[in-house]
Structure formats: structure tokens, C-alpha cells
Design a protein around this motif. Structure first.
Motif, short mmCIF file in Angstrom:
data_model
loop_
_atom_site.label_atom_id
_atom_site.label_comp_id
_atom_site.label_asym_id
_atom_site.label_seq_id
_atom_site.Cartn_x
_atom_site.Cartn_y
_atom_site.Cartn_z
N ILE A 52 -24.72 -76.94 57.51
CA ILE A 52 -25.85 -76.01 57.54
C ILE A 52 -27.16 -76.79 57.69
N LEU A 78 -23.73 -73.74 61.02
CA LEU A 78 -24.78 -72.72 60.91
C LEU A 78 -26.10 -73.46 61.03
N ARG A 103 -22.72 -71.21 65.07
CA ARG A 103 -23.64 -70.08 65.11
C ARG A 103 -25.07 -70.60 65.02
N THR A 104 -25.95 -70.05 65.81
CA THR A 104 -27.34 -70.51 65.79
C THR A 104 -28.26 -69.40 65.28
N GLY A 105 -29.26 -69.82 64.51
CA GLY A 105 -30.21 -68.88 63.95
C GLY A 105 -30.74 -69.41 62.64
N ALA A 121 -31.17 -70.17 58.76
CA ALA A 121 -30.21 -70.29 57.66
C ALA A 121 -30.26 -69.08 56.75
N LEU A 175 -28.01 -66.59 58.67
CA LEU A 175 -26.63 -66.99 58.94
C LEU A 175 -25.82 -67.24 57.67
N TRP A 219 -22.35 -65.43 56.49
CA TRP A 219 -21.10 -66.20 56.42
C TRP A 219 -20.49 -66.10 55.02
#
Length: 236
Positions: free
Chosen positions: A173, A199, A214-216, A218, A221, A225
Motif C-alpha cells: 500500500i 493498492l 488497483r490505483t487510486g 489509499a 482503496l 479491500w
């Protein structure tokens, strides 16, 4: 069936959304200072006052920051799965702790800790080191920030490696994937059969592709998750 064993690696990206400055900018500077001056043993030897002042200022800045939704989500996950989760952080702030995480390794040290260069003891220290407080063990006024600098060995490597080797899920992350040994953990986890998840605000430089990237932010995301993990665990 028991919950999967999970290792979560966090980097600067998770704390950036709480207003904590990231490690360095594109010019190689860290809050206006050369990394070589404030993040190496040589820099400390050259100008200890500069280095101590730098970390005292960072400690003050972090004190005004607050854990965000990503920190809180990881603490919520720990509350559900207990010792099946280990959070390994490259960050030196205490936002994970303030969010409620307890199973945590600070591999790069902590702002709220001091290291005595005379006797080697590491102790929590909330006082400003610019005042040169004495070591609580040996009494010498030789405390430095308990932060792992370039050229020094990170903390907890044996514990981290054992957890990575045994995990079922490895999650990265908010980290660039460029600094070792942390950058090598995804490959190690994948080699031993773990599902790997990233993430991150943007894809990292990891040498081994993640199973799920996955992008975006924290703060978006990570809670999503965690909700997925908790939902899956409830169905086991």
C-alpha cells in the motif's frame, strides 16, 4: 476455516493523505534538505544539529496529523483476524498505532524513539533531541533519531521474512517498490504461493507483477479491500 495469513506493507503514500510529507521530491530533496545531509550516518557526523533539528521538526509536524481511513481500516482488519495479520511499515510516523494497529513492525525506525550512540539502547522518546537529553540507561547525552538511514540495516528483518514466507496474501500500500529490502517482498511472497495485491496511487516499479493491482487514493482503496477481506472471511 481460519482467516488467511496476511502481510501488509505500507509506505509513504498511506500517510501522505494525512498530510505527512513524503520521503523526497523529484529533485532528490526531503523537505528542502539534501537526502545525503539528513538521512545518512555521514550527514549526522557532519552536522548533528541539522539532522536532530530536522527530525524534531518532523515529529512536531506528525503530531498534528491524524490517522486516515486507510490506517483505520487496517486496524479494523486486525481486530477481526488478530495475529493472522502483520503490518510492516516503512513509515516512521505513529499513525498506524494511533489508528489502533498493534501487530506492527517499523522497519525504518520511529520518530518517537531515540537511539543512544554510546550504549545502543532504543527507547521511546517524545522529547526534542535538540536539548540533548541524557540516555535513560547510560546517562550520556548521545541520543540520535531512531530512524534507519541509508547504509544502515532495517529493523525486524527476520520477523518480516518469516511472515512473508508464511503468508497467504501479501498487500503493498502506497509504496514505490524501489527501496530494498522492502521492494523484494512481493517477489518472495509470490514465490511461496501468496496472492499479491497492490493498492497505490499509481503503479509501482515492482519487478514482479502483482496478481491484483488497483490505483487510486489509499483512503478509498484500502477500506474497500478490507471490506472484501472481511466479507470473504465471514463466508468461510
Amino acid at each position: 476455516m481460519s482467516a488467511p495469513r496476511i502481510v501488509v506493507l505500507t509506505g509513504a503514500g498511506i500517510s501522505a493523505e494525512s498530510g505527512v510529507a513524503t520521503f523526497r521530491d523529484s529533485g532528490g530533496l526531503w523537505e528542502g534538505n539534501r537526502v545525503e545531509d539528513v538521512a545518512t550516518p555521514e550527514g549526522f557526523d557532519r552536522d548533528p544539529d541539522l539532522v536532530i533539528g530536522f527530525y524534531d521538526a518532523r515529529r512536531r509536524a506528525v503530531a498534528s496529523a491524524r490517522p486516515n481511513a486507510a490506517h483505520l481500516a487496517l486496524a479494523r482488519l486486525e481486530g477481526a483476524v488478530g495475529d493472522r495479520l502483520l503490518v510492516v511499515t516503512q513509515n516512521v510516523d505513529d499513525l498506524h498505532e494511533r489508528a489502533g494497529s498493534e501487530r506492527l513492525v517499523h522497519m525504518h525506525g520511529e520518530l518517537h524513539s531515540a537511539l543512544c550512540t554510546t550504549c545502543g539502547v532504543r527507547r521511546r522518546c517524545d522529547a526534542e533531541l535538540a536539548g540533548r537529553p541524557p540516555c535513560p540507561v547510560c546517562g550520556h547525552r548521545t541520543l540520535r533519531p531512531d530512524v534507519v538511514w541509508f547504509g544502515e540495516m532495517p529493523y525486524g528483518l527476520d520477523r518480516i521474512e518469516q511472515a512473508v514466507l508464511a503468508c497467504d496474501v501479501f498487500v503493498s500500500i502506497g509504496t514505490s517498490g524501489a527501496v530494498y529490502p522492502a521492494a523484494g517482498y512481493v517477489a518472495l511472497a509470490a514465490a511461496f504461493g501468496a496472492r499479491t495485491v497492490e493498492l497505490n496511487l499509481e503503479p509501482s516499479d515492482a519487478a514482479v507483477p502483482f496478481d491484483d493491482a488497483r490505483t487510486g487514493p489509499a483512503t478509498v482503496l484500502v477500506p474497500a479491500w478490507v471490506d472484501e477481506m472481511l466479507s470473504a472471511s465471514s463466508k468461510r
